[in-house]
Design a protein around this motif. Sequence first.
Motif, PDB file in Angstrom:
ATOM      1  N   GLY A 270       0.778  -1.232   0.000  1.00  0.00           N
ATOM      2  CA  GLY A 270       0.000   0.000   0.000  1.00  0.00           C
ATOM      3  C   GLY A 270       0.811   1.284   0.000  1.00  0.00           C
ATOM      4  O   GLY A 270       0.301   2.333   0.387  1.00  0.00           O
ATOM      5  N   ARG A 271       2.064   1.209  -0.393  1.00  0.00           N
ATOM      6  CA  ARG A 271       2.946   2.369  -0.521  1.00  0.00           C
ATOM      7  C   ARG A 271       3.088   3.202   0.756  1.00  0.00           C
ATOM      8  O   ARG A 271       2.896   4.421   0.750  1.00  0.00           O
ATOM      9  N   PRO A 272       3.461   2.582   1.873  1.00  0.00           N
ATOM     10  CA  PRO A 272       3.642   3.351   3.107  1.00  0.00           C
ATOM     11  C   PRO A 272       4.855   4.284   3.006  1.00  0.00           C
ATOM     12  O   PRO A 272       5.861   3.944   2.396  1.00  0.00           O
ATOM     13  N   GLU A 273       4.747   5.445   3.600  1.00  0.00           N
ATOM     14  CA  GLU A 273       5.838   6.427   3.532  1.00  0.00           C
ATOM     15  C   GLU A 273       6.899   6.149   4.594  1.00  0.00           C
ATOM     16  O   GLU A 273       6.606   5.625   5.662  1.00  0.00           O
ATOM     17  N   GLY A 274       8.128   6.519   4.281  1.00  0.00           N
ATOM     18  CA  GLY A 274       9.229   6.438   5.237  1.00  0.00           C
ATOM     19  C   GLY A 274       9.744   5.033   5.509  1.00  0.00           C
ATOM     20  O   GLY A 274      10.403   4.812   6.507  1.00  0.00           O
ATOM     21  N   GLN A 275       9.468   4.107   4.642  1.00  0.00           N
ATOM     22  CA  GLN A 275       9.891   2.725   4.853  1.00  0.00           C
ATOM     23  C   GLN A 275      10.867   2.243   3.788  1.00  0.00           C
ATOM     24  O   GLN A 275      11.025   1.040   3.594  1.00  0.00           O
ATOM     25  N   ASP A 276      11.529   3.160   3.098  1.00  0.00           N
ATOM     26  CA  ASP A 276      12.378   2.773   1.972  1.00  0.00           C
ATOM     27  C   ASP A 276      13.488   1.800   2.355  1.00  0.00           C
ATOM     28  O   ASP A 276      13.724   0.808   1.668  1.00  0.00           O
ATOM     29  N   LYS A 277      14.142   2.038   3.480  1.00  0.00           N
ATOM     30  CA  LYS A 277      15.236   1.152   3.890  1.00  0.00           C
ATOM     31  C   LYS A 277      14.711  -0.232   4.273  1.00  0.00           C
ATOM     32  O   LYS A 277      15.341  -1.245   3.971  1.00  0.00           O
ATOM     33  N   ALA A 278      13.572  -0.273   4.925  1.00  0.00           N
ATOM     34  CA  ALA A 278      12.995  -1.558   5.325  1.00  0.00           C
ATOM     35  C   ALA A 278      12.692  -2.407   4.088  1.00  0.00           C
ATOM     36  O   ALA A 278      12.980  -3.613   4.068  1.00  0.00           O
ATOM     37  N   TYR A 279      12.140  -1.791   3.066  1.00  0.00           N
ATOM     38  CA  TYR A 279      11.825  -2.535   1.845  1.00  0.00           C
ATOM     39  C   TYR A 279      13.091  -2.910   1.087  1.00  0.00           C
ATOM     40  O   TYR A 279      13.158  -3.972   0.466  1.00  0.00           O
ATOM     41  N   TRP A 280      14.092  -2.057   1.136  1.00  0.00           N
ATOM     42  CA  TRP A 280      15.377  -2.351   0.504  1.00  0.00           C
ATOM     43  C   TRP A 280      15.975  -3.616   1.130  1.00  0.00           C
ATOM     44  O   TRP A 280      16.387  -4.539   0.437  1.00  0.00           O
ATOM     45  N   PHE A 281      15.998  -3.666   2.464  1.00  0.00           N
ATOM     46  CA  PHE A 281      16.576  -4.818   3.143  1.00  0.00           C
ATOM     47  C   PHE A 281      15.732  -6.077   2.980  1.00  0.00           C
ATOM     48  O   PHE A 281      16.274  -7.179   2.880  1.00  0.00           O
ATOM     49  N   ARG A 282      14.418  -5.931   2.941  1.00  0.00           N
ATOM     50  CA  ARG A 282      13.554  -7.088   2.673  1.00  0.00           C
ATOM     51  C   ARG A 282      13.844  -7.659   1.292  1.00  0.00           C
ATOM     52  O   ARG A 282      13.910  -8.872   1.095  1.00  0.00           O
ATOM     53  N   ALA A 283      14.007  -6.758   0.314  1.00  0.00           N
ATOM     54  CA  ALA A 283      14.301  -7.192  -1.056  1.00  0.00           C
ATOM     55  C   ALA A 283      15.641  -7.919  -1.117  1.00  0.00           C
ATOM     56  O   ALA A 283      15.754  -8.971  -1.767  1.00  0.00           O
ATOM     57  N   ILE A 284      16.644  -7.388  -0.444  1.00  0.00           N
ATOM     58  CA  ILE A 284      17.955  -8.040  -0.420  1.00  0.00           C
ATOM     59  C   ILE A 284      17.841  -9.425   0.201  1.00  0.00           C
ATOM     60  O   ILE A 284      18.383 -10.399  -0.324  1.00  0.00           O
ATOM     61  N   ALA A 285      17.126  -9.515   1.316  1.00  0.00           N
ATOM     62  CA  ALA A 285      16.968 -10.804   1.996  1.00  0.00           C
ATOM     63  C   ALA A 285      16.281 -11.827   1.092  1.00  0.00           C
ATOM     64  O   ALA A 285      16.703 -12.984   1.015  1.00  0.00           O
ATOM     65  N   GLU A 286      15.228 -11.404   0.412  1.00  0.00           N
ATOM     66  CA  GLU A 286      14.515 -12.324  -0.474  1.00  0.00           C
ATOM     67  C   GLU A 286      15.391 -12.785  -1.630  1.00  0.00           C
ATOM     68  O   GLU A 286      15.436 -13.966  -1.960  1.00  0.00           O
ATOM     69  N   LEU A 287      16.072 -11.839  -2.263  1.00  0.00           N
ATOM     70  CA  LEU A 287      16.886 -12.190  -3.431  1.00  0.00           C
ATOM     71  C   LEU A 287      18.078 -13.064  -3.060  1.00  0.00           C
ATOM     72  O   LEU A 287      18.416 -14.000  -3.792  1.00  0.00           O
ATOM     73  N   THR A 288      18.719 -12.780  -1.920  1.00  0.00           N
ATOM     74  CA  THR A 288      19.852 -13.608  -1.528  1.00  0.00           C
ATOM     75  C   THR A 288      19.394 -14.995  -1.103  1.00  0.00           C
ATOM     76  O   THR A 288      20.090 -15.979  -1.346  1.00  0.00           O
ATOM     77  N   SER A 289      18.226 -15.079  -0.494  1.00  0.00           N
ATOM     78  CA  SER A 289      17.681 -16.380  -0.116  1.00  0.00           C
ATOM     79  C   SER A 289      17.397 -17.218  -1.355  1.00  0.00           C
ATOM     80  O   SER A 289      17.723 -18.414  -1.400  1.00  0.00           O
ATOM     81  N   GLU A 290      16.810 -16.607  -2.367  1.00  0.00           N
ATOM     82  CA  GLU A 290      16.532 -17.318  -3.614  1.00  0.00           C
ATOM     83  C   GLU A 290      17.828 -17.752  -4.293  1.00  0.00           C
ATOM     84  O   GLU A 290      17.919 -18.852  -4.826  1.00  0.00           O
ATOM     85  N   ALA A 291      18.833 -16.878  -4.274  1.00  0.00           N
ATOM     86  CA  ALA A 291      20.110 -17.204  -4.904  1.00  0.00           C
ATOM     87  C   ALA A 291      20.809 -18.336  -4.157  1.00  0.00           C
ATOM     88  O   ALA A 291      21.420 -19.208  -4.771  1.00  0.00           O
TER      89      ALA A 291
END
Length: 56
Positions: free
Chosen positions: A17-38
């Motif tokens: 839902g596009r919450p504001e001020g959470q850019d770093k949290a989503y960045w780290f979630r994305a890194i965690a997901e991608l590294t887990s898949e790799a």
Amino acid sequence: MSDDINRRAYALWEQDGRPEGQDKAYWFRAIAELTSEAAKTIKPVRKRAVRTKKAA
């Protein structure tokens, strides 16, 4: 790799839902997901059989 992280973080952010001020949290979630898949694609190291010396 950073483009993949950006795309995944943006997708997660939109999904929530596009919450504001959470850019770093989503960045780290994305890194965690991608590294887990790799990591799932890495084959474990095969152990070599122990060789015994022949009696002379």
